[in-house]
Design an enzyme around this catalytic site. Structure first.
Site, mmCIF file in Angstrom:
data_model
loop_
_atom_site.group_PDB
_atom_site.id
_atom_site.type_symbol
_atom_site.label_atom_id
_atom_site.label_comp_id
_atom_site.label_asym_id
_atom_site.label_seq_id
_atom_site.Cartn_x
_atom_site.Cartn_y
_atom_site.Cartn_z
ATOM 1 C CB THR A 82 -0.961 -0.043 1.217
ATOM 2 O OG1 THR A 82 -1.628 -1.355 1.297
ATOM 3 C CG2 THR A 82 -1.806 1.383 1.354
ATOM 4 C CE LYS A 98 -4.970 -0.851 1.698
ATOM 5 N NZ LYS A 98 -5.556 -2.074 2.169
ATOM 6 C CE LYS A 154 1.675 2.339 4.121
ATOM 7 N NZ LYS A 154 1.956 0.807 3.855
HETATM 8 P P1 NAD Z 1 5.926 -5.872 7.298
HETATM 9 O O1 NAD Z 1 6.979 -4.633 7.800
HETATM 10 O O2 NAD Z 1 5.473 -7.154 8.222
HETATM 11 O O3 NAD Z 1 6.786 -6.425 6.209
HETATM 12 C C1 NAD Z 1 7.652 -5.863 5.178
HETATM 13 C C2 NAD Z 1 8.673 -6.745 5.058
HETATM 14 O O4 NAD Z 1 9.611 -5.766 3.932
HETATM 15 C C3 NAD Z 1 9.631 -6.646 6.209
HETATM 16 O O5 NAD Z 1 9.974 -8.080 6.334
HETATM 17 C C4 NAD Z 1 10.908 -6.093 5.702
HETATM 18 O O6 NAD Z 1 12.179 -6.647 6.118
HETATM 19 C C5 NAD Z 1 10.918 -6.127 4.362
HETATM 20 N N1 NAD Z 1 11.606 -5.046 3.385
HETATM 21 C C6 NAD Z 1 11.909 -3.796 3.750
HETATM 22 N N2 NAD Z 1 12.716 -3.357 2.817
HETATM 23 C C7 NAD Z 1 12.984 -4.317 2.101
HETATM 24 C C8 NAD Z 1 13.928 -4.308 1.023
HETATM 25 N N3 NAD Z 1 14.892 -3.155 0.624
HETATM 26 N N4 NAD Z 1 14.392 -5.457 0.316
HETATM 27 C C9 NAD Z 1 13.672 -6.626 0.997
HETATM 28 N N5 NAD Z 1 12.682 -6.496 2.054
HETATM 29 C C10 NAD Z 1 12.381 -5.465 2.405
HETATM 30 O O7 NAD Z 1 4.739 -5.238 6.635
HETATM 31 P P2 NAD Z 1 3.423 -5.958 6.332
HETATM 32 O O8 NAD Z 1 2.415 -5.942 7.434
HETATM 33 O O9 NAD Z 1 3.555 -7.347 5.624
HETATM 34 O O10 NAD Z 1 2.940 -4.870 5.139
HETATM 35 C C11 NAD Z 1 3.199 -4.875 3.966
HETATM 36 C C12 NAD Z 1 2.598 -3.817 3.043
HETATM 37 O O11 NAD Z 1 1.049 -4.458 3.066
HETATM 38 C C13 NAD Z 1 2.279 -2.644 3.651
HETATM 39 O O12 NAD Z 1 2.523 -1.513 2.602
HETATM 40 C C14 NAD Z 1 1.003 -2.475 4.373
HETATM 41 O O13 NAD Z 1 0.485 -1.251 4.523
HETATM 42 C C15 NAD Z 1 0.286 -3.329 3.466
HETATM 43 N N6 NAD Z 1 -1.132 -4.015 4.384
HETATM 44 C C16 NAD Z 1 -0.682 -4.439 5.439
HETATM 45 C C17 NAD Z 1 -1.963 -5.343 6.266
HETATM 46 C C18 NAD Z 1 -1.793 -5.973 7.475
HETATM 47 O O14 NAD Z 1 -2.771 -6.381 8.005
HETATM 48 N N7 NAD Z 1 -0.340 -5.970 7.786
HETATM 49 C C19 NAD Z 1 -3.119 -5.467 5.276
HETATM 50 C C20 NAD Z 1 -3.279 -4.661 3.970
HETATM 51 C C21 NAD Z 1 -2.367 -4.143 3.408
#
Ligand code: NAD
Length: 291
Positions: free
Chosen positions: A94, A169, A244
């Site tokens: 997102t 979204k 966010k």
């Molecule tokens: P998270 O922080 O758990 O996971 C993100 C991952 O990306 C981490 O493991 C981190 O180490 C990795 N990362 C960061 N920079 C990197 C790079 N340069 N190279 C490789 N890996 C890298 O976040 P999440 O909860 O999985 O959310 C991910 C996305 O999904 C976000 O944009 C969030 O807004 C969206 N989202 C989350 C949810 C939810 O319920 N968690 C629901 C809908 C949408």
């Protein structure tokens, strides 16, 4: 089945990559975190030593990263040069609409296809493969991305050109933030007026005040279907993530000149909630500040 690169194996990406592997794809996974890589390996993916190693030879490249700056950095540093000609780039994070459009334009300029495909549904839906994807990109890019997204979700909807997935979204989540707060304050007022809250739910859930926030995710413990309210507001959709998304909506409202007074107020209320008791609660826990 195809070779797929998956970058960003966090709360959401971990389950999504696992579902691609479960559906028979050869998933080359990369994350900065060793723990995340170990979990991906246990789930049937092949851990890569770098993003460049993951994307080499991949037909589809999926990213699931925290925010726009991470997506832009991974695209600029690795994907745009490392992707094979003909690969489809699928960003499920997102992020802000402007960054989504910029990275898609950069990909197109190099002869690659790209879509933004943010999700609705949380960690449980990511693990279960029941996410909804809202997709922005050309018809041709959508058709390339669709089979991969179907392996991770229950619905894949084409929203329009580049950035349209992100636009859908943040509009959806602005609506969700505002209706959740409105639902919470209606229950808080009903309580102060001496109504039985189950009885009020029975009335409002079949009346014109009904919404998803009420009937699928009731913020009152013990009322409606099982929800985070029944678990002291743990699990579900974390309040900081709602904040966010509301910030992204306000950024988009600013850049388009849209008037969004309810979204603005919702952003202010979630700002205060997250700065206080809501930092590690589900977003429906905001009712505790209103009761
Ligand atoms: P998270 O922080 O758990 O996971 C993100 C991952 O990306 C981490 O493991 C981190 O180490 C990795 N990362 C960061 N920079 C990197 C790079 N340069 N190279 C490789 N890996 C890298 O976040 P999440 O909860 O999985 O959310 C991910 C996305 O999904 C976000 O944009 C969030 O807004 C969206 N989202 C989350 C949810 C939810 O319920 N968690 C629901 C809908 C949408």
């Amino acid at each position: 089945m195809a070779r797929v690169a998956f970058i960003g194996l966090g709360n959401m990406g971990g389950g999504m990559a696992a579902n691609l592997a479960k559906n028979g794809h050869d998933v080359r996974a990369f994350d900065l975190s060793q723990d995340a890589l170990d979990r991906a390996k246990a789930a049937g993916c092949l851990p890569a030593a770098s993003a460049a190693e993951a994307v080499a030879g991949a037909e589809a490249i999926v990213t699931m990263l925290p925010a726009g700056k991470h997506v832009e950095a991974v695209y600029t540093d690795t994907l745009l040069d490392g992707a094979e000609a003909g690969a489809i780039l699928i960003d499920c994070s997102t992020i802000d609409v402007d960054t989504a459009r910029r990275v898609a334009a950069a990909a197109t300029a190099r002869g690659l296809m790209a879509v933004d495909a943010p999700v609705s549904g949380g960690i449980a839906a990511a693990n279960a493969g029941t996410l909804t994807f809202m997709v922005g990109g050309t018809q041709q890019a959508f058709e390339r991305a669709e089979p991969f997204l179907s392996d991770m979700g229950k619905a894949v909807i084409h929203a329009g050109g580049a950035g349209a997935g992100q636009a859908a979204k943040i509009c959806n989540n602005m609506l969700l933030g505002a209706t959740m707060i409105a639902t919470c304050e209606a229950f808080a007022l009903a309580e102060k007026l001496g109504l039985d809250l189950q009885n009020f739910y029975d009335i409002a859930s079949v009346s014109s005040g009904q919404s998803w926030s009420m009937t699928s995710y009731c913020p009152v413990p013990g009322v409606g279907p099982e929800s985070p309210a029944d678990r002291d507001y743990q699990g579900g959709f974390a309040a900081p993530l709602m904040l966010k998304d509301l910030r992204l909506a306000m950024e988009a409202a600013g850049s388009t000149g849209a008037d969004t007074p309810m979204g603005k107020r919702a952003a202010e209320l979630y700002e205060a909630f997250v700065a206080g008791a809501g930092a590690d609660k589900d977003f429906s826990g905001i009712i505790e500040t209103l009761r």
